[in-house]
Write a protein that holds these residues in place. Structure first.
Motif, short mmCIF file in Angstrom:
data_model
loop_
_atom_site.label_atom_id
_atom_site.label_comp_id
_atom_site.label_asym_id
_atom_site.label_seq_id
_atom_site.Cartn_x
_atom_site.Cartn_y
_atom_site.Cartn_z
N PRO A 108 0.83 -1.20 0.00
CA PRO A 108 0.00 0.00 0.00
C PRO A 108 0.86 1.26 0.00
N ALA A 109 0.43 2.27 -0.69
CA ALA A 109 1.08 3.58 -0.68
C ALA A 109 0.02 4.60 -0.27
N ILE A 110 0.12 5.05 0.97
CA ILE A 110 -0.84 5.99 1.53
C ILE A 110 -0.11 7.26 1.93
N CYS A 111 -0.62 8.39 1.50
CA CYS A 111 -0.02 9.66 1.88
C CYS A 111 -0.89 10.29 2.97
N TYR A 112 -0.41 10.24 4.19
CA TYR A 112 -1.14 10.88 5.29
C TYR A 112 -1.18 12.39 5.05
N PRO A 113 -2.31 13.03 5.33
CA PRO A 113 -2.39 14.49 5.13
C PRO A 113 -1.26 15.26 5.80
N ALA A 114 -0.85 14.80 6.98
CA ALA A 114 0.22 15.49 7.71
C ALA A 114 1.56 15.41 6.99
N LEU A 129 -3.58 10.33 -1.22
CA LEU A 129 -3.22 9.16 -2.03
C LEU A 129 -3.46 7.87 -1.25
N ASP A 130 -4.08 6.90 -1.89
CA ASP A 130 -4.33 5.58 -1.29
C ASP A 130 -4.41 4.56 -2.42
N ILE A 131 -3.28 3.96 -2.74
CA ILE A 131 -3.23 2.93 -3.78
C ILE A 131 -2.55 1.68 -3.22
N VAL A 132 -2.72 0.57 -3.90
CA VAL A 132 -2.05 -0.67 -3.53
C VAL A 132 -1.42 -1.27 -4.77
N ASP A 240 -6.06 2.75 -8.38
CA ASP A 240 -6.56 2.14 -7.14
C ASP A 240 -5.68 0.93 -6.82
N VAL A 241 -5.86 -0.16 -7.55
CA VAL A 241 -5.02 -1.35 -7.41
C VAL A 241 -4.22 -1.52 -8.69
N ILE A 242 -2.91 -1.65 -8.55
CA ILE A 242 -2.02 -1.91 -9.68
C ILE A 242 -1.49 -3.34 -9.54
N VAL A 243 -1.62 -4.15 -10.58
CA VAL A 243 -1.09 -5.51 -10.56
C VAL A 243 -0.02 -5.63 -11.63
N THR A 244 1.11 -6.24 -11.26
CA THR A 244 2.21 -6.31 -12.21
C THR A 244 3.17 -7.42 -11.81
N ASP A 245 4.18 -7.64 -12.66
CA ASP A 245 5.09 -8.75 -12.43
C ASP A 245 6.15 -8.41 -11.39
N ASN A 246 7.06 -9.34 -11.18
CA ASN A 246 8.05 -9.21 -10.12
C ASN A 246 8.98 -8.00 -10.34
N MET A 252 7.98 -0.15 -9.44
CA MET A 252 6.82 0.72 -9.22
C MET A 252 6.57 0.96 -7.74
N SER A 253 6.81 -0.03 -6.91
CA SER A 253 6.53 0.16 -5.49
C SER A 253 7.52 1.12 -4.85
N ASP A 254 8.76 1.16 -5.35
CA ASP A 254 9.70 2.15 -4.83
C ASP A 254 9.35 3.56 -5.32
N ILE A 255 8.85 3.66 -6.55
CA ILE A 255 8.35 4.96 -7.02
C ILE A 255 7.20 5.42 -6.13
N ALA A 256 6.28 4.51 -5.87
CA ALA A 256 5.12 4.84 -5.04
C ALA A 256 5.54 5.23 -3.63
N ALA A 257 6.62 4.60 -3.14
CA ALA A 257 7.10 4.93 -1.80
C ALA A 257 7.45 6.40 -1.68
N MET A 258 8.11 6.93 -2.67
CA MET A 258 8.55 8.32 -2.58
C MET A 258 7.40 9.30 -2.76
N LEU A 259 6.28 8.84 -3.33
CA LEU A 259 5.10 9.70 -3.40
C LEU A 259 4.60 10.02 -1.99
N THR A 260 4.83 9.09 -1.06
CA THR A 260 4.33 9.26 0.30
C THR A 260 5.27 10.08 1.16
#
Length: 371
Positions: A108-114, A129-132, A240-246, A252-260
């Motif tokens: 999950p990649a969630i961006c808390y308002p704070a 932001l709230d994606i998985v 919302d939900v992204i599905v992809t290979d290994n 993509m998950s590391d990209i999403a990490a920095m969004l948060t």
């Protein structure tokens, strides 16, 4: 109240430091009637190599297979840069995933308002932001054979990694994504590279057929993975939900990490098949952030991803939704109060260390629980 067996694998770098806060949280829950957990610890990664000569021992694997869930810290670091390839710290995590059959990685990649201002992107792009990302975890190029380096002579070498997927592997990860989407906003984006990769062609075909056959009520979008990476940075809230290979899931998950705002904020769950007899599944829970050897031992690491990973264990392994939500709400409230570790600090906030952040979250869990 059922007692659950947890195997804790702190690992290397900041792993033991952030795991210490989970241990404190588990002890508090046991003492206050919010859970009944038995824990034992094992070695993995560089720590296991130093003590046992392997990245994870057969004995530790047996304990992992017997546990109700594995809570994992992080592995790796420059200390082990020159160990044999098969004994590298990361091999311990790969074996755990493979031997436990953990094919579905939920990030999950969630961006808390704070924390919206802690992201490198504009507030309006990430606020709320709230994606998985659902990443296939036991196939693809990381496990495909042949995987080798061949000496061609004349000073030339050839490196070979093989991207391999079978229909059943794509179907089962797709099913996880569609079922998860039904509990969220009912949208799935499937990332692959069908324009240049045969594995992408098959991925697209299988996901399309699965959608038509079992999940026609879910909105499905096919996205070329490189374009998807661009869209994650341009306007991530379209997903919302992204599905992809290994491989693409790793990126993509590391990209999403920095969004948060920080890698230190993201938990993850790695799940296997549901056992029809016991109703349980093998599972491993870990923060996304890695071992961060540059700050290891300084007491400044962010424990939130580790605490969030334990909350995911409560939700996905033990069905303790109320307790999981308590922890997640406590994290949000603690951030709202202005407490920050160094990786997410901003003007006007109070910077605290690993232990202080863990203690603050536990105190907020206690307040919310009325304890």
């Amino acid at each position: 109240m059922a007692t659950h067996k947890l195997l804790l694998l702190p690992g290397d770098g900041i792993g033991p430091e952030v795991m210490a806060e989970v241990k404190r949280l588990i002890a508090w829950m046991n003492q206050n009637g919010l859970g009944s957990f038995e824990t034992e610890e094992g070695l993995v990664g560089g720590a296991a190599y130093d003590a046992e000569g392997v990245a994870v021992s057969d004995a530790t694997m047996a304990r992992a297979l017997a546990a109700d869930a594995v809570i994992f810290g992080a592995v790796g670091g420059p200390k082990w840069a020159n160990v044999p390839y098969e004994a590298r710290p990361e091999a311990g995590l790969l074996r755990l995933r493979k031997d436990l059959g953990l094919y579905a990685n939920l990030r999950p990649a969630i961006c808390y308002p704070a924390l919206a201002d802690a992201s490198s992107l504009k507030r309006e792009v990430v606020d709320g932001l709230d994606i998985v990302i659902v990443r296939e975890l036991t196939g693809g190029v990381y496990f495909g054979e042949p995987k080798t380096i061949v000496d061609l002579g004349n000073g030339q070498k050839r490196a070979i990694d093989t991207q391999v997927y079978d229909t059943y592997e794509i179907e089962r990860i797709g099913r996880v994504a569609f079922e998860l989407a039904r509990k969220r906003r009912n949208k799935v984006a499937s990332f692959e590279k069908r324009n240049v990769m045969k594995s992408g062609v098959l991925w697209n075909e299988v996901i399309t057929a699965l959608h038509a056959r079992e999940f026609p009520d879910v909105v499905l979008e096919h996205v070329l993975a490189d374009a998807g990476g661009m869209q994650l940075v341009r306007w991530p809230k379209q997903f919302d939900v992204i599905v992809t290979d290994n491989l693409f899931g790793d990126v993509m998950s590391d990209i999403a990490a920095m969004l948060t705002g920080s890698l230190g904020m993201l938990p993850s769950a790695s799940l296997g098949d549901l056992d029809a007899t016991t109703g349980t599944r093998k599972a491993l829970y870990e923060p996304v952030h890695g071992s961060a050897p540059d700050i290891a031992g300084q007491g400044v690491a962010n424990p939130i991803a580790m605490l969030g990973s334990f909350a995911m264990a409560l939700r996905y392994s033990f069905g303790r939704l109320k307790e999981a939500e308590l922890i997640e709400t406590a994290i949000a409230n603690t951030l709202d109060k202005g407490l920050r570790t160094a990786d997410i600090k901003s003007e006007g906030t109070t910077v605290v260390g690993t232990r202080q952040m863990g203690e603050a979250v536990i105190a907020e869990v206690a307040r919310l629980a009325g304890k």
